[in-house]
Each structure stands twice: as structure tokens, then as C-alpha cells.
Design a protein around this motif. Structure first.
Motif, PDB file in Angstrom:
ATOM      1  N   ILE A 127      -3.328   2.463  -7.081  1.00  8.96           N
ATOM      2  CA  ILE A 127      -4.075   1.611  -6.054  1.00  8.96           C
ATOM      3  C   ILE A 127      -4.663   0.290  -6.806  1.00  8.96           C
ATOM      4  O   ILE A 127      -5.370   0.744  -7.766  1.00  8.96           O
TER       5      ILE A 127
ATOM      6  N   PRO B 100       0.869  -1.222  -0.177  1.00  9.52           N
ATOM      7  CA  PRO B 100      -0.042  -0.125   0.051  1.00  9.52           C
ATOM      8  C   PRO B 100       0.754   1.434  -0.039  1.00  9.52           C
ATOM      9  O   PRO B 100       0.274   2.339  -0.667  1.00  9.52           O
TER      10      PRO B 100
ATOM     11  N   LYS C 253       0.581   3.911  -3.028  1.00  9.74           N
ATOM     12  CA  LYS C 253       0.208   5.383  -2.577  1.00  9.74           C
ATOM     13  C   LYS C 253       1.244   6.490  -3.443  1.00  9.74           C
ATOM     14  O   LYS C 253       0.949   7.325  -3.937  1.00  9.74           O
TER      15      LYS C 253
END
Length: 449
Positions: free
Chosen positions: A180, A171, A175
Motif C-alpha cells: 500500500i 488500490p 492490495k
């Protein structure tokens, strides 16, 4: 020892998907010259088509492709009408007896195209060109664009290979690169295309991304292996903010250092090989039964603007804004600016604005560089069968470099110039030794590892 080699041979050099490389294209190759080249394609030659869709509904910070961001479909719809005009114009110049053996939809995000428009686009291609019965049709896919009607449309156009960009599933990394995309979503795409008969799935993994570590790379590789893709491309992130301004969103201090980057590459590669994938060139891996793996074993692996390929077509025709074609006479690139491309396509069909005609020396050096990138070796006797005495100068260059190199990254074995296992990570740097244009200083490039 390895760290000193990294520092010495990780210079910024081209990726060598062409030779001469794109910075050496010039405006002397225009629509008139391109039309002559297209008319010269013979009935016996095979054709590969590349169709560029230069739109994305999100802009990934790591991307170095020619694309633009849009949340509206109208610009895409208008673009497709211009693209069809170029397709018709190009097809009218090419012999209908020349067979299309491969079609590649790239971008941008081709999967942004609506189902009916994708089917219409393929109909335009089939109307303009003669397709071989066993034509390979590959599509670059953004999982976030896809839905059931789009899956069905891709099946309807005969897609045989799905290529999914993954990059990294962590993640924090996602980001940082504005991409995503969960593992679960990616898995659902693989299952959906396979359920519709797609026989080959490719996944792209990147190393050297912001906040990446060996641990995040290992987790991503592990997840990808659970999907059992037929091919995996392991690319190093090319940080070129001077060329792609959106990459300024990725700060230098967010990126792993050269040693960490190299460690990530080696870790991922070792995991893929341990899982049964065969290494292909510098950055691809394939299952043993995959066509690319077979081509590599049989010495038929090639390199073009899509990277490594088993495509044996004599002519690669690029369609769409910024697309690049490779024909026997040389390279040609369409107008990169989408609006200006559409004006040219609407006015006359062709949109070529630059390129380069290859000389005999270019052809020889292109073959040498391709041999290095694909097979890590050059056979002077094989080259002489095609290029004759001109090979003597290349052989002298190769022998001089091998004999002066103290790091044993390459050797002379009989009539062959061979890159050693130590030298293989630096194949791009070694290929650059034979690039007669590089010293002119045109263009800036990403690091070689």
C-alpha cells in the motif's frame, strides 16, 4: 504474427545479470578463495560496493529479493554490527589505493535503518575503503519507512541517487501484492530528497502484476511522469513461487495472460518514449541528460546484479547476507541465511559460501550476452581484438542462429550480429542461445517477456 512470436520466444530464461548465472555457483568458492581475489585487486582498479540489508517491516508478495519480515529493530541492530565486521575484514584485504566509485544500499529495505545507524554504517565503509571524490551513492527506498530524521541521515551520508519502488498505484493491485503506497506519499518522498540535493531519482514500475490492466498501468505511468524522475525501470513481474514461497499469495489466475502482459509493457514503454525518455536496454528508460542515457549512447552501458548501470568499476564487492560480488576472477556469494551470516562475520569477517571462477570461454560468452542485452548487437571484429581466434566459434553460432531463424528477430550485417526491432523484446531469449550452461537444466527462471 506478434502473438505467434510471443508464444515462440517467451520461454523461461535467466535475466542475465551475470554469466555464468547464479544456479551454477558452487561451494568451491569459499572464504579462502575470496580472500585471494580481494588481495588481487590492484591500486588502479575501481571498486563498486553493494550493501545488503535483508529486512522489511512488511513483506511484499511480489518480491523475489533475499529478505525477511521484522517489526522489531533489535535484529537489524545486531545484523549491522556483524555487517561492520565484514566491512572491516574485506577492507583490510583490499588495496587502499583502489578507489570506491559507487555505493549501492539494497534490500530488503535499507531505509528501515535508523538515522544514527545509517551514518555509522557509512562511517564504517569510509574507514575501510578509499572513496573517490565523485562517488555515486544510491539507496533503495520504501516510502513507508521514511521520516524527516531519515531524510537528513541519507543527506548526511552523501546520497546522490534515490531509487523508489512504485510498482502500481491502483488500490486493487496494491492490495493483491501487499504494497500500500499512495501517489501523494511517493510524491512527498521525491520532493524531500530533491530538497536535500539529490540529483537523480529512479522509479520502478512493474507490469504483469495481479489484477493489472493496460488502464491501471497507463494511470501509474502518467502519475510517475508527473514526478519527472531521471530514470524509470519498467520490469515484468517475475512469478517464481517455487523459489519465493510468499509469492504463493499471488494465485496464477490473478495474473494477466502473456498477451495482456506484453500489451502492458508496450503501452508503458510507448508512453515513456513519448514523454522524452530514451529506452535503455530491455527495461530501463532515462532522460537524455542522465548518466545512464549518455553511457548508452556512447556504448558504455553495462549490466550487473543491479541491472543496467553506467558503473565502470572493475570489481563489485557485495557486503551483507546473500550479497553477490563480481571480481575479475569470478563471482562470489555470501551466506544467504542471516543468522549463519552473522556467525561467520562475527567469527572471521568473511562470509563467502559459494561462487564460480570464470573461464576464458565464460568471459567471451559473458561479453557476448552483455552486448546483446545492452546494445542489441555483437561486433565480431571488436570481440576479436580482445579474445582473438576464440571468437570464431561464437561467430559461427551467431550466423547459424540468424540464418536458420525465419522470424527475422536477428540478422547478420557484415561482421555484426544484429537484433532487429522485432526481436528486441526477446533479447533475453536470444542471449540464451549463447549460454553454454543453460542446457544443464540447473535452476528455474521467469518468462522472458
Amino acid at each position: 504474427m506478434q502473438n505467434s512470436l510471443l508464444a515462440k520466444y517467451s520461454s523461461a530464461v535467466p535475466r542475465y545479470t551475470s554469466y555464468p548465472t547464479a544456479p551454477h555457483f558452487h561451494e568451491g568458492i569459499d572464504c579462502g578463495k575470496y580472500a585471494q581475489w580481494l588481495k588481487a585487486i590492484t591500486a588502479q582498479e575501481r571498486i563498486s560496493l553493494y550493501i545488503h540489508v535483508p529486512y522489511c517491516d512488511r513483506l511484499c508478495w511480489f518480491c523475489a529479493c533475499h529478505t525477511k519480515h521484522t517489526l522489531k529493530y533489535e535484529p537489524i541492530s545486531i545484523y549491522l554490527e556483524s555487517l561492520k565486521k565484514e566491512i572491516a575484514a574485506v577492507g583490510a584485504l583490499v588495496s587502499r589505493d583502489a578507489a570506491v566509485t559507487a555505493v549501492h544500499f539494497g534490500g530488503g529495505s535499507p531505509t528501515m535503518v535508523r538515522p544514527d545507524d545509517m551514518i555509522g554504517l557509512m562511517a564504517a565503509l569510509r574507514s575501510a575503503f578509499t572513496f573517490a571524490e565523485d562517488v555515486e551513492i544510491s539507496v533503495e527506498m520504501d516510502p513507508n519507512d521514511l521520516d524527516e530524521p531519515r531524510y537528513d541521515a541519507l543527506a548526511a551520508i552523501g546520497m546522490t541517487r534515490a531509487s523508489l519502488g512504485v510498482q502500481d498505484f491502483h488500490p486493487e493491485v496494491q492490495k493483491a501484492i501487499n504494497r500500500i503506497q499512495t501517489f501523494e506519499h511517493t510524491k512527498s518522498v521525491v520532493e524531500a530528497v530533491r530538497a536535500r540535493g539529490v540529483h537523480s531519482v529512479n522509479c520502478d514500475i512493474l507490469y504483469g502484476l495481479p489484477h493489472q490492466t493496460e488502464a491501471t498501468v497507463a494511470e501509474t505511468v502518467k502519475d510517475i511522469l508527473s514526478l519527472a524522475p531521471d530514470r524509470i525501470a519498467l520490469f515484468g513481474y517475475a512469478h517464481v513461487p517455487w523459489m519465493k514461497k510468499h509469492q504463493t499469495m499471488i494465485k496464477d489466475e490473478m495474473l494477466p495472460g502473456l498477451e495482456e502482459r506484453y500489451a502492458q509493457m508496450n503501452l508503458a514503454a510507448s508512453m515513456l518514449v513519448a514523454a522524452g525518455y530514451e529506452p535503455i536496454g530491455i527495461d530501463h528508460f532515462a532522460l537524455p541528460e542522465d548518466r545512464m542515457a549518455i553511457a548508452a549512447r556512447e556504448g558504455r552501458l553495462r549490466r550487473n546484479f543491479q541491472g543496467y548501470t553506467d558503473d565502470a568499476a572493475e570489481a563489485l564487492i557485495g557486503l551483507g547476507a546473500s550479497s553477490i560480488g563480481q571480481l575479475p576472477q569470478g563471482y562470489v556469494q555470501n551466506m544467504p541465511a542471516t543468522g549463519e551470516y552473522q556467525r561467520m562475520a562475527d567469527a572471521g569477517g568473511l562470509a563467502a559460501v559459494r561462487g564460480v571462477e570464470v573461464s576464458e570461454d565464460d568471459r567471451l560468452r559473458r561479453r557476448v550476452i552483455e552486448e546483446i542485452m545492452c546494445r542489441f548487437a555483437i561486433s565480431f571484429s571488436e570481440l576479436r581484438q580482445e579474445f582473438g581466434g576464440a571468437v570464431d566459434a561464437i561467430a559461427a553460432e551467431a550466423k547459424s542462429f540468424a540464418q536458420s531463424n525465419q522470424d527475422r528477430i536477428c540478422l547478420i550485417e557484415g561482421d555484426r550480429f544484429v537484433i532487429t526491432d522485432v526481436g528486441r523484446p526477446f533479447a533475453r531469449t536470444i542471449a540464451a542461445v549463447f549460454d553454454s550452461y543453460l542446457a544443464t537444466g540447473k535452476g528455474r527462471h521467469s518468462i522472458a517477456v
